[in-house]
Write a protein that holds these residues in place. Structure first.
Motif, PDB file in Angstrom:
ATOM      1  N   GLU A   1       0.836  -1.201   0.000  1.00  0.00           N
ATOM      2  CA  GLU A   1       0.000   0.000   0.000  1.00  0.00           C
ATOM      3  C   GLU A   1       0.872   1.253   0.000  1.00  0.00           C
ATOM      4  OE1 GLU A   1      -3.251   2.419   2.721  1.00  0.00           O
ATOM      5  OE2 GLU A   1      -2.638   0.407   3.337  1.00  0.00           O
TER       6      GLU A   1
ATOM      7  N   ARG B   1       1.062   3.803  -3.145  1.00  0.00           N
ATOM      8  CA  ARG B   1       0.603   5.191  -2.942  1.00  0.00           C
ATOM      9  C   ARG B   1       1.710   6.179  -3.320  1.00  0.00           C
ATOM     10  NH1 ARG B   1      -4.198   6.228  -0.053  1.00  0.00           N
ATOM     11  NH2 ARG B   1      -5.062   4.472   1.124  1.00  0.00           N
TER      12      ARG B   1
ATOM     13  N   TRP C   1      -6.522   3.689  -3.369  1.00  0.00           N
ATOM     14  CA  TRP C   1      -6.504   2.543  -2.449  1.00  0.00           C
ATOM     15  C   TRP C   1      -7.673   2.660  -1.495  1.00  0.00           C
ATOM     16  CZ3 TRP C   1      -2.074  -0.789  -2.627  1.00  0.00           C
ATOM     17  CH2 TRP C   1      -2.154  -1.883  -1.756  1.00  0.00           C
TER      18      TRP C   1
END
Length: 199
Positions: free
Chosen positions: A69, A73, A86
């Motif tokens: 994640e 990002r 996300w």
């Protein structure tokens, strides 16, 4: 570009280029480790191609910080590849009012409704529906509807779904299915999850 030759060339009237660029449904299932990791690997490839990526985590807690994640990002914000959005069920999904208390079942349905809206709007080029096999397996989301929506989605949107116990109807629809089989795992010897390996 890989030079592998397909075992069969279907008589579908498509050119090699048209067949190469058709949208795929990918399923990573089975009891072995690596289903989500493989899906996030596809997301990295898609990001490199400049694709907008939509990640929807259907089961993992919002408090669980996974390395992929953070990496995706940062990459999405870099402006060098595709964008990355996300969404986590455990956060109540970003489009649901914060004061609304949703059960896990309701939250899974809410997430699926958003995925349907995004597919209709062709919001992303690649959708990672992480752990989405579970809501179908548990009956929270109707598998027949999922199959119908994925089969009829517009454009060239790719969808990868992860999770154990992928329903047979989904497996039949999918273009690529990998069943992760566990041979050995450190947990078998009593070892818990490890930083950099599990998250």
């Amino acid at each position: 570009m890989p030079q592998g030759q397909p075992a069969v060339v279907p008589d579908d009237g498509l050119t090699t280029r048209q067949r190469r660029n058709r949208p795929l449904v990918v399923v990573h299932t089975g009891i072995g480790k690596g289903k989500s990791t493989a899906a996030f690997g596809l997301a990295l490839r898609g990001w490199t191609q400049g694709w907008p990526i939509g990640v929807f985590q259907f089961v993992k807690s919002a408090k669980w910080k996974v390395g992929e994640e953070h990496a995706l990002r940062v990459l999405g914000a870099s402006g060098e590849g595709g964008s990355v959005a996300w969404h986590k069920m455990g956060e109540g999904w970003s489009w649901v009012q914060r004061d609304r208390q949703l059960s896990n079942e309701d939250a899974a349905r809410e997430g699926w409704e958003q995925v349907k809206r995004d597919l209709a709007a062709q919001t992303y080029q690649l959708y990672v529906l992480d752990e989405f096999a579970y809501p179908m397996h548990w009956g929270w989301v109707d598998t027949d509807e999922v199959v119908r929506v994925l089969r009829d989605r517009p454009g060239t949107q790719h969808v990868v779904i992860t999770g154990r116990n992928a329903p047979e109807a989904l497996v039949e629809l999918a273009d690529l299915v990998t069943d992760m089989t566990k041979v050995k795992h450190p947990m078998d010897a009593g070892q818990k999850g490890q930083r950099g390996i599990e998250w």
